[in-house]
Design an enzyme around this catalytic site. Structure first.
Site, PDB file in Angstrom:
ATOM      1  N   LYS A  28       0.849  -1.206   0.000  1.00  0.00           N
ATOM      2  CA  LYS A  28       0.000   0.000   0.000  1.00  0.00           C
ATOM      3  C   LYS A  28       0.876   1.244   0.000  1.00  0.00           C
ATOM      4  O   LYS A  28       2.043   1.210   0.414  1.00  0.00           O
ATOM      5  CB  LYS A  28      -0.925   0.014   1.214  1.00  0.00           C
ATOM      6  CG  LYS A  28      -0.228  -0.016   2.601  1.00  0.00           C
ATOM      7  CD  LYS A  28       0.198   1.318   3.150  1.00  0.00           C
ATOM      8  CE  LYS A  28       1.006   1.208   4.426  1.00  0.00           C
ATOM      9  NZ  LYS A  28       1.688   2.415   4.850  1.00  0.00           N
ATOM     10  N   ASP A  61      -1.767  -1.593  10.318  1.00  0.00           N
ATOM     11  CA  ASP A  61      -2.068  -1.637   8.881  1.00  0.00           C
ATOM     12  C   ASP A  61      -2.738  -2.936   8.452  1.00  0.00           C
ATOM     13  O   ASP A  61      -3.190  -3.054   7.307  1.00  0.00           O
ATOM     14  CB  ASP A  61      -0.765  -1.506   8.064  1.00  0.00           C
ATOM     15  CG  ASP A  61      -0.263  -0.076   8.015  1.00  0.00           C
ATOM     16  OD1 ASP A  61      -1.092   0.847   8.129  1.00  0.00           O
ATOM     17  OD2 ASP A  61       0.959   0.108   7.858  1.00  0.00           O
TER      18      ASP A  61
HETATM   19  O1  C5P Z   1       0.903  -1.535  14.563  1.00  0.00           O
HETATM   20  P1  C5P Z   1       2.307  -1.613  14.068  1.00  0.00           P
HETATM   21  O2  C5P Z   1       3.090  -2.706  14.749  1.00  0.00           O
HETATM   22  O3  C5P Z   1       2.420  -1.678  12.584  1.00  0.00           O
HETATM   23  O4  C5P Z   1       2.955  -0.251  14.491  1.00  0.00           O
HETATM   24  C1  C5P Z   1       4.339  -0.089  14.618  1.00  0.00           C
HETATM   25  C2  C5P Z   1       4.606   1.110  15.512  1.00  0.00           C
HETATM   26  O5  C5P Z   1       4.186   2.306  14.844  1.00  0.00           O
HETATM   27  C3  C5P Z   1       3.874   1.097  16.830  1.00  0.00           C
HETATM   28  O6  C5P Z   1       4.604   0.395  17.785  1.00  0.00           O
HETATM   29  C4  C5P Z   1       3.807   2.577  17.154  1.00  0.00           C
HETATM   30  O7  C5P Z   1       5.024   3.022  17.696  1.00  0.00           O
HETATM   31  C5  C5P Z   1       3.673   3.229  15.783  1.00  0.00           C
HETATM   32  N1  C5P Z   1       2.276   3.536  15.440  1.00  0.00           N
HETATM   33  C6  C5P Z   1       1.636   4.565  16.107  1.00  0.00           C
HETATM   34  N2  C5P Z   1       0.334   4.860  15.797  1.00  0.00           N
HETATM   35  C7  C5P Z   1      -0.328   4.192  14.833  1.00  0.00           C
HETATM   36  C8  C5P Z   1       0.321   3.140  14.133  1.00  0.00           C
HETATM   37  C9  C5P Z   1       1.634   2.850  14.460  1.00  0.00           C
HETATM   38  O8  C5P Z   1       2.216   5.204  16.982  1.00  0.00           O
HETATM   39  N3  C5P Z   1      -1.596   4.515  14.559  1.00  0.00           N
END
Ligand code: C5P
Length: 305
Positions: free
Chosen positions: A15, A138
């Site tokens: 994406k 995501d």
């Molecule tokens: O959810 P995911 O593991 O992909 O996210 C990685 C990091 O990105 C999270 O640990 C966080 O630090 C940051 N993040 C965030 N807010 C979001 C998505 C991701 O702070 N909405």
């Protein structure tokens, strides 16, 4: 068929974020955001087959070291569904640049969920949508497919019509960036917006998308990525990539997601051809640029003969 189900495969689509507005941080460290997510025809090939034997589920992803989110997806599916089918082998053929801000790991995890549910004969199971947000912000969007307005942490999704046609030139970087580090840097740099600004952006995007297929983002939101400044602070060479993409003819160039990948946008029905021309001018750049088109729907599971 062997070991209970027929081998199957699925394209796990990458994406890009056509815009991304960063909002307030919550007590768990995650940020509220508003983003337009556009899946692309650039995809990893994910295949599932019975692993044979008694062992645990296996995830094979050549060229990618360390724990794989797809392993967690399989484990969460087994735990949540109670499925005790035979051990599976999941093979991921990587095409999406790694740690690039293009959702590759999340796309693979979403594909793993769809494939293991299909192996269990529960392809339409609503359980997948419950598990997805536990795997990453995501994953719900990539599970669903198609252009989406993402809100909340990224899990509150509204389907959007296909935006105006464009070709996309993806310029990956030699090194990756850590998503948590980029979000943290954005906080330190004071890039967070308040909840009212996010609500206004969401309303503007909904209004604009009501014009239907071929809709345009409101001018103030075009190419707006609040994480871009943070990504550049951590990887200043992104500036060179943006300059190179513009020099190669891209009228618009920006960082996608948490970076460091740079996207050149070529608007119009001939956008793909113009992006291809620009890619040829960047010949020699490593990793090589990739020319992509948007993907309008979710990919179909293919049963292997
Ligand atoms: O959810 P995911 O593991 O992909 O996210 C990685 C990091 O990105 C999270 O640990 C966080 O630090 C940051 N993040 C965030 N807010 C979001 C998505 C991701 O702070 N909405």
């Amino acid at each position: 068929m062997s070991g209970g189900f027929a081998p199957m495969s699925l394209q796990a689509q990458a994406k890009i974020n056509l815009c991304l507005l960063l909002g307030p941080v919550r007590s768990d460290g995650y940020h509220e955001l508003v983003s337009v997510i556009l899946p692309l025809d650039l995809a990893d090939e994910v295949a599932i087959e019975p692993a044979g034997g008694e062992g645990p589920d296996l995830v094979v992803c050549e060229g990618v070291e360390g724990p794989n989110l797809a392993t967690k997806a399989l484990a969460q599916w087994r735990e949540a569904s109670g499925w005790d089918g035979p051990p599976v082998r999941l093979t991921i053929g990587k095409r999406i640049p790694v740690a690039a801000g293009m959702g590759g790991g999340s796309a693979d995890a979403a594909a793993a969920l769809r494939l293991v549910a299909a192996a269990a004969g529960r392809a339409e199971d609503g359980l997948l949508a419950q598990i997805a947000p536990r795997l990453g912000a995501d994953v719900p969007a990539l599970l669903r497919g198609g252009p989406l307005l993402a809100e909340g942490l990224g899990e509150r999704l509204t389907p959007l019509p296909a935006p105006a046609p464009a070709g996309y030139l993806i310029v990956p970087s030699a090194g990756g960036l850590s998503t948590p580090e980029v979000f943290a840097a954005a906080g330190e740099l004071g890039l967070r917006r308040d909840a009212d600004e996010l609500a206004a952006a969401s309303a503007d995007l909904r209004r604009a998308s009501r014009s239907g297929e071929g809709w345009q983002l409101p001018g103030r939101l075009v190419d707006l990525n609040d994480l871009q400044t943070a990504a550049i602070a951590l990887a200043p060479s992104i500036m060179d990539a943006i300059a190179a993409v513009r020099e190669a003819g891209a009228p618009r160039a920006f960082v996608t997601g948490s970076g460091p990948t740079v996207i050149g946008v070529f608007d119009g029905p001939d956008g793909h051809a113009r992006a291809s021309e620009a890619a040829s001018l960047l010949d020699g750049l490593l990793p090589a640029p990739i020319v992509c088109s948007p993907s309008t729907g979710s990919a179909t599971i293919v049963k292997q003969a």
